[in-house]
Design an enzyme around this catalytic site. Sequence first.
Site, short mmCIF file in Angstrom:
data_model
loop_
_atom_site.label_atom_id
_atom_site.label_comp_id
_atom_site.label_asym_id
_atom_site.label_seq_id
_atom_site.Cartn_x
_atom_site.Cartn_y
_atom_site.Cartn_z
N GLY A 1 0.84 -1.19 0.00
CA GLY A 1 0.00 0.00 0.00
C GLY A 1 0.87 1.24 0.00
N ARG B 1 -32.76 25.78 14.34
CA ARG B 1 -32.92 25.01 15.58
C ARG B 1 -32.97 25.94 16.80
NH1 ARG B 1 -34.61 20.42 18.14
NH2 ARG B 1 -33.20 19.83 19.84
N GLY C 1 -26.03 18.20 16.91
CA GLY C 1 -26.39 17.39 18.08
C GLY C 1 -26.84 15.99 17.66
N GLU D 1 -4.59 7.80 -2.13
CA GLU D 1 -3.51 8.51 -2.86
C GLU D 1 -2.36 8.82 -1.91
OE1 GLU D 1 -4.23 11.01 -6.08
OE2 GLU D 1 -6.21 10.16 -6.50
C1 LIG Z 1 -11.79 3.30 -0.55
C2 LIG Z 1 -10.40 3.18 -1.08
C3 LIG Z 1 -10.14 3.49 -2.41
C4 LIG Z 1 -8.86 3.33 -2.93
N1 LIG Z 1 -8.64 3.55 -4.27
C5 LIG Z 1 -7.44 3.21 -4.81
C6 LIG Z 1 -7.24 3.25 -6.23
O1 LIG Z 1 -8.15 3.61 -7.01
N2 LIG Z 1 -6.05 2.84 -6.73
C7 LIG Z 1 -5.04 2.42 -5.93
O2 LIG Z 1 -3.98 2.06 -6.46
N3 LIG Z 1 -5.18 2.40 -4.57
C8 LIG Z 1 -6.36 2.75 -3.99
N4 LIG Z 1 -6.53 2.69 -2.64
C9 LIG Z 1 -5.43 2.23 -1.79
C10 LIG Z 1 -4.85 3.34 -0.92
O3 LIG Z 1 -4.11 4.26 -1.70
C11 LIG Z 1 -4.01 2.67 0.19
O4 LIG Z 1 -4.94 2.05 1.07
C12 LIG Z 1 -3.15 3.64 0.93
O5 LIG Z 1 -2.12 4.12 0.10
C13 LIG Z 1 -2.53 3.05 2.22
O6 LIG Z 1 -1.98 1.80 2.00
P1 LIG Z 1 -2.36 0.60 3.01
O7 LIG Z 1 -3.84 0.57 3.07
O8 LIG Z 1 -1.66 -0.63 2.57
O9 LIG Z 1 -1.84 1.07 4.41
P2 LIG Z 1 -0.42 0.73 5.07
O10 LIG Z 1 0.65 1.09 4.10
O11 LIG Z 1 -0.46 -0.65 5.60
O12 LIG Z 1 -0.41 1.76 6.27
C14 LIG Z 1 -0.94 1.49 7.55
C15 LIG Z 1 -0.58 2.66 8.46
O13 LIG Z 1 0.84 2.76 8.55
C16 LIG Z 1 1.25 4.07 8.19
N5 LIG Z 1 2.57 4.00 7.52
C17 LIG Z 1 2.96 3.17 6.52
N6 LIG Z 1 4.24 3.41 6.20
C18 LIG Z 1 4.67 4.42 7.00
C19 LIG Z 1 5.90 5.12 7.15
N7 LIG Z 1 6.95 4.85 6.38
N8 LIG Z 1 5.97 6.08 8.10
C20 LIG Z 1 4.91 6.39 8.89
N9 LIG Z 1 3.71 5.75 8.78
C21 LIG Z 1 3.59 4.79 7.85
C22 LIG Z 1 0.16 4.59 7.26
O14 LIG Z 1 0.13 6.00 7.22
C23 LIG Z 1 -1.07 4.00 7.93
O15 LIG Z 1 -1.46 4.83 8.99
C24 LIG Z 1 -7.80 2.90 -2.09
C25 LIG Z 1 -8.07 2.62 -0.74
C26 LIG Z 1 -9.35 2.73 -0.25
C27 LIG Z 1 -9.61 2.36 1.19
#
Ligand SMILES: Cc1cc2nc3c(=O)[nH]c(=O)nc-3n(C[C@H](O)[C@H](O)[C@H](O)COP(=O)(O)OP(=O)(O)OC[C@H]3O[C@@H](n4cnc5c(N)ncnc54)[C@H](O)[C@@H]3O)c2cc1C
Length: 388
Positions: A137, A275, A347, A371
């Site tokens: 991700g 309200r 509320g 993103e």
């Molecule tokens: C509804 C929805 C629509 C989406 N649409 C798309 C799409 O169209 N195309 C696409 O490609 N993707 C899409 N995504 C994916 C989205 O971009 C990812 O979920 C997002 O980038 C986070 O990746 P992850 O979920 O694996 O979280 P993780 O990477 O597992 O992160 C988990 C937590 O760890 C934190 N973290 C991770 N690495 C670090 C670091 N180095 N330092 C500090 N904190 C960190 C993150 O901020 C987060 O709080 C979508 C996701 C959702 C939920």
Amino acid sequence: MTGNTDFDLFKISEDHEALREAVRAVADDKIAPHAAEVDEKSEFPQAALDALVAADFHAPHIAEEYDGVGADALATCIVIEEVARACASSSLIPAVNKLGSMPVILGASEELKKKYLPLVASGEAMISYGLSEREAGSDTASMRCRAKKDGDSYVLSGQKSWITNAGVSQLYTVLAVTDPEGERGRNISAFVVEKSDEGFDFGEPERKLGIKGSPTRELHFDQCRIPADRIIGQEGEGLKIALRTLDHTRVTIGAQAVGIAQGALDYALGYVKERKQFGKAIAEFQGLQFMLADMAMKLEAARQMVYVAAAKSERGDQDLSFFGAAAKCYASDVAMEVTTDAVQLLGGAGYVKDHPVERMMRDAKITQIYEGTNQIQRMVMARQLLKG
Ligand SMILES: Cc1cc2nc3c(=O)[nH]c(=O)nc-3n(C[C@H](O)[C@H](O)[C@H](O)COP(=O)(O)OP(=O)(O)OC[C@H]3O[C@@H](n4cnc5c(N)ncnc54)[C@H](O)[C@@H]3O)c2cc1C
């Protein structure tokens, strides 16, 4: 006065304001009436798509040479903002059309641009963006989806996760590893995949907290063979193109966040005047007036930041990475705060589905996650700061 035209830079042009009015009219008439229902039923907002296509607001960023209307980056943000003010799920139609097509615009051959961009411009096809994977991700470079060259084809195998508008889009930009032994990040390429390609299928729709009208599904590739000329740019350039795309499109997520927050603030402003408690309108309580003032102040700061970032996206400024990340991060944090405060201002009424603010609060949350999470945005900002 010096006659310096810089002052004009801090004023939105008449054309942009006219565009805002036109989009707001479509959003109020054709999109807002369905917003609660598409959320409730987790149903794709077809009426919104039809209205956006009829008004040419579904993919406004596509250039005239590819049969689009050629809206600039600020105009595209205004479209997304105004649609999001009514329905965040529907705003993902123009937002994801930009996200999915930007790799093609930035990196594809002229043949590929001519083949696919007019389809998106006409509304015949929507285009989604497939970067994330279940185990990749934030750490996109660790992706596993594979594209293996075989004669005049590439054969895709693996999956992509959480892909917005999957299933309803006809086209997909997909990132896959072309050189498993190659240098991390430089071993990935981007491709256009068509919904009808054999070996390409979708997972079940995700059950989500918000943006429920926008389907989110996995992409599954099982020996999916596509012509080799569907590659975007050169082998190994994919991740670079995908990340450059995000520099531009994070600005549009900022615009979506601003729109959601504006929708919640507007609704709360109407409610507090109606309200009554303790014998007067709750708008007369200074405690609530200060909340409203803070909400509007932060929202306006977020909007200005998004618009400056949009101008940088249009010009291709060197510091776009910082501004795109900052605009998305700040605006999405503001959207979460403003929508939560809007629920508070209503509320108990704010907590139930008779009013739209609980939906807006649920919808706002995703803008802090996709993103790139707001932690990743801070990494992007810090990287550019430290580089100088
Ligand atoms: C509804 C929805 C629509 C989406 N649409 C798309 C799409 O169209 N195309 C696409 O490609 N993707 C899409 N995504 C994916 C989205 O971009 C990812 O979920 C997002 O980038 C986070 O990746 P992850 O979920 O694996 O979280 P993780 O990477 O597992 O992160 C988990 C937590 O760890 C934190 N973290 C991770 N690495 C670090 C670091 N180095 N330092 C500090 N904190 C960190 C993150 O901020 C987060 O709080 C979508 C996701 C959702 C939920």
